[in-house]
Design an enzyme around this catalytic site. Structure first.
Site, mmCIF file in Angstrom:
data_model
loop_
_atom_site.group_PDB
_atom_site.id
_atom_site.type_symbol
_atom_site.label_atom_id
_atom_site.label_comp_id
_atom_site.label_asym_id
_atom_site.label_seq_id
_atom_site.Cartn_x
_atom_site.Cartn_y
_atom_site.Cartn_z
ATOM 1 N N HIS A 195 -4.915 2.869 9.828
ATOM 2 C CA HIS A 195 -5.668 1.760 9.229
ATOM 3 C C HIS A 195 -6.984 1.514 9.955
ATOM 4 O O HIS A 195 -8.011 1.278 9.299
ATOM 5 C CB HIS A 195 -4.827 0.481 9.223
ATOM 6 C CG HIS A 195 -5.467 -0.645 8.459
ATOM 7 N ND1 HIS A 195 -5.570 -0.645 7.090
ATOM 8 C CD2 HIS A 195 -6.062 -1.798 8.884
ATOM 9 C CE1 HIS A 195 -6.192 -1.746 6.706
ATOM 10 N NE2 HIS A 195 -6.495 -2.473 7.768
ATOM 11 N N ILE A 221 -8.901 3.645 11.709
ATOM 12 C CA ILE A 221 -9.860 4.707 11.406
ATOM 13 C C ILE A 221 -10.358 4.586 9.972
ATOM 14 O O ILE A 221 -11.557 4.722 9.691
ATOM 15 C CB ILE A 221 -9.222 6.091 11.642
ATOM 16 C CG1 ILE A 221 -9.009 6.327 13.139
ATOM 17 C CG2 ILE A 221 -10.086 7.199 11.064
ATOM 18 C CD1 ILE A 221 -8.308 7.625 13.459
ATOM 19 N N GLY A 233 -3.418 -4.821 7.051
ATOM 20 C CA GLY A 233 -4.360 -5.131 5.979
ATOM 21 C C GLY A 233 -4.715 -6.600 5.939
ATOM 22 O O GLY A 233 -5.877 -6.980 5.728
ATOM 23 N N HIS A 243 3.823 11.637 7.665
ATOM 24 C CA HIS A 243 2.654 10.891 8.122
ATOM 25 C C HIS A 243 2.960 10.113 9.395
ATOM 26 O O HIS A 243 2.335 9.105 9.692
ATOM 27 C CB HIS A 243 2.177 9.915 7.043
ATOM 28 C CG HIS A 243 1.838 10.571 5.757
ATOM 29 N ND1 HIS A 243 2.747 10.708 4.735
ATOM 30 C CD2 HIS A 243 0.692 11.157 5.330
ATOM 31 C CE1 HIS A 243 2.164 11.345 3.734
ATOM 32 N NE2 HIS A 243 0.935 11.629 4.073
ATOM 33 N N SER A 271 -6.204 1.278 1.241
ATOM 34 C CA SER A 271 -7.152 0.234 1.626
ATOM 35 C C SER A 271 -8.546 0.541 1.101
ATOM 36 O O SER A 271 -9.284 -0.367 0.703
ATOM 37 C CB SER A 271 -7.180 0.062 3.148
ATOM 38 O OG SER A 271 -7.712 1.204 3.786
ATOM 39 N N GLY A 279 -0.788 -4.292 -7.849
ATOM 40 C CA GLY A 279 0.655 -4.469 -7.935
ATOM 41 C C GLY A 279 1.301 -5.300 -6.850
ATOM 42 O O GLY A 279 2.448 -5.725 -7.002
#
Length: 568
Positions: A399, A401, A555, A217, A443, A484
């Site tokens: 993030h 997009i 985030g 990724h 997200s 978590g």
């Protein structure tokens, strides 16, 4: 660099549409991905695979006879949403149950597990096998934490063949798990990949150097070295994989499938030069090579890199590896004639969410919420590029997009729900479902859960008070914490928890909602800025934690922007 695109946020959807149009012999489009366009016998186990887009031929290219029954395909480098996985599984299953198999990434685990719960609640038997073949992503004693890379193909292929021969769900699951336990992979990269619309790659490798142990990724490697010759690279790849053997395997006389995988821009001729040396080194070690694969099998857009997988066979796994398969991108043996599914089988779009009765005060609040979602969409659009930039420091750069896709879907869903007379709670629930479905990834799942919790507490019966809003934010915080992460992990939680604490405290002291919200926004912004000094302990960034120091968590930053944008 990825050069051909329209709107980067639409790239994955448009790519899927084009893929289906070019491959209708094998696949049909369903919500969230693709399913076979051919029939399977009743009672057959359905292997449903998936992950983010950007890895072709994984994952849609592996759907067809002898391999997967369906593939859930998320946004670029982002997991499909739980809704997408559920829809693909329902379109693919034939009464024999569903095996979900995918690479072991946090977002995929969250969303596939949520889909499994939904499917089981609907009476569909489900099993899961996560692929964990990447040897550098965690030590052998924590192999369950490893990432899934090109070894996906080994697990998918034998599981699909077992399903095709009529094995039941438990047997197919056991075979897939055995294949995963006997698969190891290791890769290098000479340059990073670029997402559509990005001006720079997700990471850079100095000229003449290579990243060792990168992810698929765009995650940077864990080490760096000079670029060797093709023979030198073969030595490195083989040595690394022979250093860790599955239980019960002895090198001399073992039968193994080598897979030399190109990650996007290494030419086939180069791969063949490397494989020449790989083959010789494996043979010198006494390994019997069985039906190798050389080519692009799990890619990462335009990344210049290669990985080597060794799949250590037993008699049954070898039989299944050799079984026929006929998919858009992977074929083996003679094609088996297949009957096309009837047009009536094609899954319809999901039904519109029902809207129940609501008080006048709640409907008035719903109108304000819809305006708030418009503000969220605007602020995310304004900062999408920056959110992507900070995400690529130690993550995968998606993030911005993902937040765009989610916020746009939520704003449209909220407006539509208000038009149908929905109350505040229903608007939040419907918008949260749309956000989660369209954004996918970690997200998307988190924002969907947070909005659902907000709506559940606010309800549709009355105009929310400051106390009720604070309680709803508390419920949303608990929903996010249930995933978590805790404060200090360098996630959205680091901004969310201070926001909730400040809001609750000010409201309890009697402050008006607007004043309390402003104080909470300040707390969230300060905390988001403070994440720059933290080491990430969750998600993909965990593997490359040191690279994230000095950069705030995307985030947490996006959360602070959003709560500021919707301030009453």
């Amino acid at each position: 660099m990825t050069r051909l695109f329209n709107d980067p946020a639409d790239f994955a959807d448009e790519s899927t549409d084009g893929f289906v149009a070019a491959n209708e012999r094998w696949v049909r489009k369903v919500h969230g991905g693709v399913a076979r366009s051919t029939t399977s016998p009743d009672g057959t186990v359905a292997l449903v695979i998936g992950g983010g887009s950007g890895h072709y031929p994984a994952f849609g290219g592996l759907v067809g006879h002898g391999l997967a029954a369906g593939a859930a395909m998320g946004n670029l480098f982002a997991s499909p949403s739980a809704q997408q996985v559920t829809a693909v599984a329902k379109a693919s299953e034939h009464g024999g149950g569903v095996l979900l198999s995918y690479g072991n990434y946090a977002g995929d685990v969250l969303n596939f597990d949520a889909a499994a719960r939904t499917l089981e609640a609907d009476g569909i038997r489900v099993r899961t096998v996560r692929v964990t073949d990447d040897v550098v992503s965690a030590p052998a004693d924590r192999a369950h934490e490893r990432r899934g890379i090109a070894g996906d193909l080994c697990v998918f292929k034998v599981a699909g063949a077992a399903a095709e021969r009529g094995d039941d769900l438990d047997a197919v699951t056991a075979i897939a798990q055995r294949a995963n336990d006997r698969t190891r992979s290791f890769g290098v990269a000479f340059s990073g990949c670029s997402l559509p619309g990005a001006e720079e790659p997700l990471f850079d490798v100095p000229e003449g150097r290579m990243a060792i142990g990168m992810g698929i990724h765009g995650e940077r490697g864990i080490d760096e070295a000079d670029v060797p010759t093709a023979s030198g690279l073969a030595d490195l790849l083989v040595e690394k994989l022979l250093a860790e053997l599955p239980d019960g395997v002895t090198v001399a006389g073992a039968r193994a499938v080598p897979i030399l995988n190109g990650l996007g821009s290494v030419k086939y001729e180069e791969l063949f030069v490397v494989y020449r040396s790989v083959q010789r080194r494996l043979a010198d070690a006494g390994i019997v090579i069985v039906e190798p694969e050389v080519g692009e099998l799990v890619t990462s857009f335009d990344m210049a890199g290669v990985s080597l997988t060794l799949f250590w066979l037993d008699a049954e796994l070898e039989e299944l590896w050799a079984a026929p398969a006929d998919t858009p991108a992977y074929r083996k043996g003679g094609a088996v004639a297949q009957e096309r599914v009837a047009p009536s089988v094609v899954a319809a779009d999901a039904a519109t969410d029902e809207v129940g009765p609501a008080s006048e005060g709640s409907r008035a609040a719903a109108v304000r919420l819809a305006a708030g979602f418009d503000a969220v969409r605007a602020v995310v659009d304004e900062h999408a590029d920056e959110l992507g930039r900070i995400d690529q420091v130690a993550g995968d750069g998606d993030h911005g997009i993902g937040m765009q896709r989610g916020s746009h879907a939520a704003a449209e869903a909220a407006s539509e729900a208000v038009g149908r007379g929905a109350g505040a709670g229903s608007v939040l629930r419907i918008a949260g479902d749309a956000w989660s479905d369209k954004a996918g990834g970690t997200s998307g799942a988190i924002w969907g859960a947070a909005l659902e919790a907000l709506g559940r507490v606010l309800g549709d019966d009355e105009c929310p008070s400051a106390t009720t809003v604070a309680e709803a934010v508390g419920a949303a915080t608990e929903a996010v914490l249930a995933f978590g992460a805790v404060p200090g992990d360098k996630t959205m939680v680091d901004a969310l928890v201070p926001f909730h604490e400040a809001l609750r405290s000010r409201v309890a002291d009697g402050a008006p909602l607007a004043e309390a919200w402003r104080a909470a926004v300040s707390a969230a912004q300060e905390a988001a800025d403070g994440t720059a000094e933290l080491l990430p302990r969750k998600g993909r960034a965990r593997t490359h934690a040191e690279h994230a120091v000095g950069t705030a968590d995307p985030g947490a930053v996006s959360f602070a922007l959003i709560v500021a944008a919707v301030a009453p």
